[in-house]
Design a protein around this motif. Structure first.
Motif, PDB file in Angstrom:
ATOM      1  N   PRO A  86       0.832  -1.216   0.000  1.00 42.96           N
ATOM      2  CA  PRO A  86       0.000   0.000   0.000  1.00 42.96           C
ATOM      3  C   PRO A  86       0.861   1.258   0.000  1.00 42.96           C
ATOM      4  O   PRO A  86       2.007   1.256   0.463  1.00 42.96           O
ATOM      5  N   VAL A  87       0.282   2.318  -0.509  1.00 45.79           N
ATOM      6  CA  VAL A  87       1.010   3.585  -0.535  1.00 45.79           C
ATOM      7  C   VAL A  87       1.370   4.030   0.865  1.00 45.79           C
ATOM      8  O   VAL A  87       2.450   4.585   1.111  1.00 45.79           O
ATOM      9  N   SER A 111       1.896   1.191   7.770  1.00 43.44           N
ATOM     10  CA  SER A 111       3.365   1.267   7.755  1.00 43.44           C
ATOM     11  C   SER A 111       3.993  -0.101   8.016  1.00 43.44           C
ATOM     12  O   SER A 111       3.420  -0.956   8.717  1.00 43.44           O
ATOM     13  N   LEU A 112       5.173  -0.293   7.432  1.00 44.04           N
ATOM     14  CA  LEU A 112       5.903  -1.546   7.622  1.00 44.04           C
ATOM     15  C   LEU A 112       6.254  -1.757   9.084  1.00 44.04           C
ATOM     16  O   LEU A 112       6.703  -0.828   9.771  1.00 44.04           O
ATOM     17  N   ALA A 113       6.058  -2.994   9.530  1.00 48.89           N
ATOM     18  CA  ALA A 113       6.447  -3.316  10.902  1.00 48.89           C
ATOM     19  C   ALA A 113       7.913  -3.698  10.983  1.00 48.89           C
ATOM     20  O   ALA A 113       8.573  -3.466  12.002  1.00 48.89           O
ATOM     21  N   ALA A 114       8.440  -4.307   9.934  1.00 50.06           N
ATOM     22  CA  ALA A 114       9.849  -4.736   9.923  1.00 50.06           C
ATOM     23  C   ALA A 114      10.277  -4.905   8.472  1.00 50.06           C
ATOM     24  O   ALA A 114       9.455  -4.980   7.553  1.00 50.06           O
ATOM     25  N   SER A 162       4.897   5.429   4.697  1.00 50.04           N
ATOM     26  CA  SER A 162       4.737   6.584   5.594  1.00 50.04           C
ATOM     27  C   SER A 162       4.944   6.142   7.028  1.00 50.04           C
ATOM     28  O   SER A 162       4.279   5.206   7.511  1.00 50.04           O
ATOM     29  N   ALA A 163       5.850   6.795   7.693  1.00 54.43           N
ATOM     30  CA  ALA A 163       6.123   6.445   9.092  1.00 54.43           C
ATOM     31  C   ALA A 163       4.932   6.784   9.958  1.00 54.43           C
ATOM     32  O   ALA A 163       4.353   7.878   9.866  1.00 54.43           O
ATOM     33  N   GLY A 164       4.525   5.835  10.783  1.00 50.48           N
ATOM     34  CA  GLY A 164       3.452   6.076  11.734  1.00 50.48           C
ATOM     35  C   GLY A 164       2.071   5.852  11.197  1.00 50.48           C
ATOM     36  O   GLY A 164       1.104   5.968  11.954  1.00 50.48           O
ATOM     37  N   SER A 165       1.924   5.533   9.916  1.00 52.98           N
ATOM     38  CA  SER A 165       0.591   5.285   9.379  1.00 52.98           C
ATOM     39  C   SER A 165       0.121   3.894   9.773  1.00 52.98           C
ATOM     40  O   SER A 165       0.914   3.026  10.186  1.00 52.98           O
ATOM     41  N   PHE A 167      12.401   4.143   1.990  1.00 55.32           N
ATOM     42  CA  PHE A 167      12.356   5.588   2.216  1.00 55.32           C
ATOM     43  C   PHE A 167      11.213   6.171   1.400  1.00 55.32           C
ATOM     44  O   PHE A 167      10.718   5.562   0.443  1.00 55.32           O
ATOM     45  N   GLN A 168      10.811   7.398   1.816  1.00 58.12           N
ATOM     46  CA  GLN A 168       9.792   8.157   1.093  1.00 58.12           C
ATOM     47  C   GLN A 168      10.224   9.612   1.049  1.00 58.12           C
ATOM     48  O   GLN A 168      10.624  10.182   2.071  1.00 58.12           O
ATOM     49  N   VAL A 169      10.142  10.217  -0.117  1.00 63.43           N
ATOM     50  CA  VAL A 169      10.459  11.638  -0.298  1.00 63.43           C
ATOM     51  C   VAL A 169       9.144  12.352  -0.585  1.00 63.43           C
ATOM     52  O   VAL A 169       8.479  12.078  -1.595  1.00 63.43           O
ATOM     53  N   GLU A 170       8.782  13.259   0.341  1.00 59.38           N
ATOM     54  CA  GLU A 170       7.544  13.994   0.193  1.00 59.38           C
ATOM     55  C   GLU A 170       7.664  15.046  -0.912  1.00 59.38           C
ATOM     56  O   GLU A 170       8.765  15.310  -1.419  1.00 59.38           O
TER      57      GLU A 170
END
Length: 591
Positions: free
Chosen positions: A70-71, A81-84, A75-78, A95-98
């Protein structure tokens, strides 16, 4: 035509025949070798393509898994978000670049330094692209090319209506890309397109939708989206090589508020080890190497190259295969070729020998006919001449009359011996000559035969001597055959010994009784010795011969002696002359 000329022509004919057989045979062998080599190459290439396909499948599964995330997983904290990090150790981090340039990581990376360097490289690349975009004025609603593989909308939502059409993909060009497109793993990734995802509108989107009339005018030409729901456009993953050790995979996510870049960094060495375990490790003797640019492979070494499909097209691999077992090799073909060559050579040689022997035998028969004709003409002419003189009473005296009678008798005997020799050889050749073998003393028979032939030898100017060793053991022999053997040997010595003495010896030798007849003439040429006992063979040229004979005497001697169980040998005696030696086994002795 002489015998030498005939043999020369025969040899030339067989050389031409051998060349005529060798040329197509060699061509067939070369084509067979080429076919074997092509088959081996095809087998190894099929294995290599299968190995590359398995690696492409593994990469396709990896790409599919990452693109299905998923998109919000970046995103950190969503909530999504990936758990590991995944279990693959070559995944260094995400990583994600806003849109405003902020960098975030949803989960702690395995290699923070490598991920930071990759993000810095990506940020610098994006900054250059942004500067290029701002340096060129763009009309509202147009698209700007920021990279080789993706297009970003210009500021504003006018491009939202264009998202349904997707983004054109680069078409493959060249033979190598065409062959690469046949790979099943690559084909799976070639169909990837931009995805449109329905999503709940953000607060910012709601505010902008309610307050900006200018915005509404811009979107007037595009299909209006419901206010309560917006769509996201997600591009496929793109691969870029950051450095020797790091490969970056990223995608663009288009929202109304701007474009977001989401990506992950991969360790090239770890990715290679992961791929080896899924392909080459299953093939014995296979080695895989990754390189940025690979030289053309050598087909004879079973080396093959492969450039992976997007988004891993920055990676190339070289696969070296050891010769596979169970694949037909050239060894059996070489063995069959050698066997064929040996068989053909032996067959041609045997055929040549048969033809040469047939020609030689035919020549000897021709010489025999000429010799018999001459031998018959002489006594028949003499008998007829003296008979007509006696018939017409042209003999002047009684003494001449008796001489003519003796000549007629001698020539008749000579004619009879000639006819007997021909008939005897014919019976021996057919095996129809019966042998009356009986054990007895050989000495008395030798003395009797010598005394009978002494007058004939003296008339020819020869002294016929005999030496019989006393106490000789008894031997088995046919009396008439042995007398004919002695007669032929003495007659042969009278013809070729020129003059002098003829010795007939009979002695014991290691359980055998040997009978030898020797003249003191010039002997026989070494090249003629193996042929002396062949039928119709004569030691001198028939066209210039100075002696009488048909070439049957020694041939009859050998056949008669062999039928009696003995052995015959001809040699040039020490001190000069020619000697024929006959050995008969003693009666009652072994062997």
């Amino acid at each position: 035509m002489s015998r030498r000329s005939s043999l020369t022509r025969l040899r030339v004919a067989f050389v031409l025949l051998a060349l005529a057989l060798l040329a197509p045979t060699a061509l067939l062998v070369l084509r067979a070798l080429a076919g074997v080599a092509a088959e081996r190459e095809a087998r190894h290439r099929a294995v290599a393509e299968r190995v590359f396909d398995e690696m492409e499948r593994a990469l396709s599964e990896l790409v599919a898994r990452e693109e299905e995330r998923p998109v919000g997983a970046w995103s950190a904290g969503s909530a999504e978000s990936l758990a590991a990090l995944p279990e693959e150790s070559f995944v260094l981090g995400y990583f994600q670049v806003e849109a405003d340039g902020r960098l975030s990581t949803p989960v702690a990376p395995r290699d923070a330094a490598a991920l930071r360097d990759a993000a810095a490289w990506f940020a610098a690349r994006e900054l250059r692209a942004q500067r290029d975009m701002l340096a060129t004025p763009q009309a509202p609603g147009t698209t700007v090319q920021l990279s080789d593989d993706a297009t970003l909308p210009a500021l504003g939502d006018a491009a939202a209506g264009e998202l349904d059409a997707g983004v054109p993909r680069r078409s493959a060009a060249g033979a190598y890309e065409a062959l690469q497109s046949l790979n099943r793993g690559a084909s799976e990734r070639a169909t990837r397109e931009r995805k449109l995802i329905a999503a709940a509108p953000t607060e910012r989107a709601k505010r902008e939708s309610a307050s900006s009339s200018e915005r509404e005018e811009t979107l007037a030409d595009a299909p209006a989206a419901p206010a309560e729901k917006r769509r996201l456009a997600v591009d496929p993953l793109i691969g870029r090589r950051v450095d020797e050790d790091t490969l970056l995979l990223y995608r663009s996510v288009f929202r109304n508020e701007g474009a977001v870049r989401q990506g992950l960094a991969l360790h090239v060495g770890g990715l290679g080890d992961w791929l080896r375990a899924r392909g080459p490790a299953r093939v014995p003797g296979a080695t895989l190497a990754f390189a940025e640019d690979i030289a053309p492979a050598e087909a004879a070494a079973y080396r093959y190259r492969h450039r992976f499909a997007e988004p891993f097209d920055a990676l190339s691999a070289s696969l070296a295969l050891a010769p596979l077992g169970g694949v037909a090799g050239a060894g059996p073909l070489y063995a069959l070729s050698a066997l064929l060559a040996l068989t053909a050579t032996a067959g041609l040689f045997a055929l040549y020998r048969m033809a040469a022997l047939a020609m030689a035998f035919a020549e000897r028969r021709s010489n025999f006919v000429a010799a018999v004709t001459h031998e018959l003409r002489t006594p028949v002419t003499a008998i007829r001449l003296y008979g007509e003189m006696l018939r017409d009473d042209l003999v002047p005296s009684e003494e001449k009359r008796r001489e003519y009678y003796r000549t007629i008798t001698a020539e008749s005997e000579r004619l009879g011996r000639l006819v007997d020799d021909v008939l005897e050889l014919a019976r021996l050749e057919k095996g129809a000559r019966p042998m009356q073998l009986a054990a007895g003393a050989l000495g008395p028979l030798v003395e009797e035969a010598v005394e009978r032939m002494r007058p004939q030898a003296e008339r020819a100017g020869f002294a016929l001597r005999s030496a019989v060793e006393p106490g000789l053991p008894r031997v088995c022999f046919d009396r008439d055959a042995l007398v004919q053997v002695l007669t032929n040997l003495v007659d042969n010595a009278l013809k070729y010994g020129r003059s002098g003495t003829i010795d007939v010896a009979c002695r014991s030798d290691a359980g055998r009784v040997c009978l030898a007849v020797r003249d003191h003439g010039p002997g026989v040429a070494s090249a003629q010795l193996p042929l002396l006992f062949e039928p119709f063979h004569r030691g001198d040229d028939e066209r210039v011969r100075t002696t009488q004979g048909t070439g049957l005497g020694l041939a009859l001697v050998r056949r008669l002696v062999e039928r009696m169980g003995g052995e015959v040998e001809g040699r040039n005696a020490p001190g000069g002359g020619f000697e024929v030696r006959i050995a008969l086994q003693a009666a009652g002795s072994g062997g």
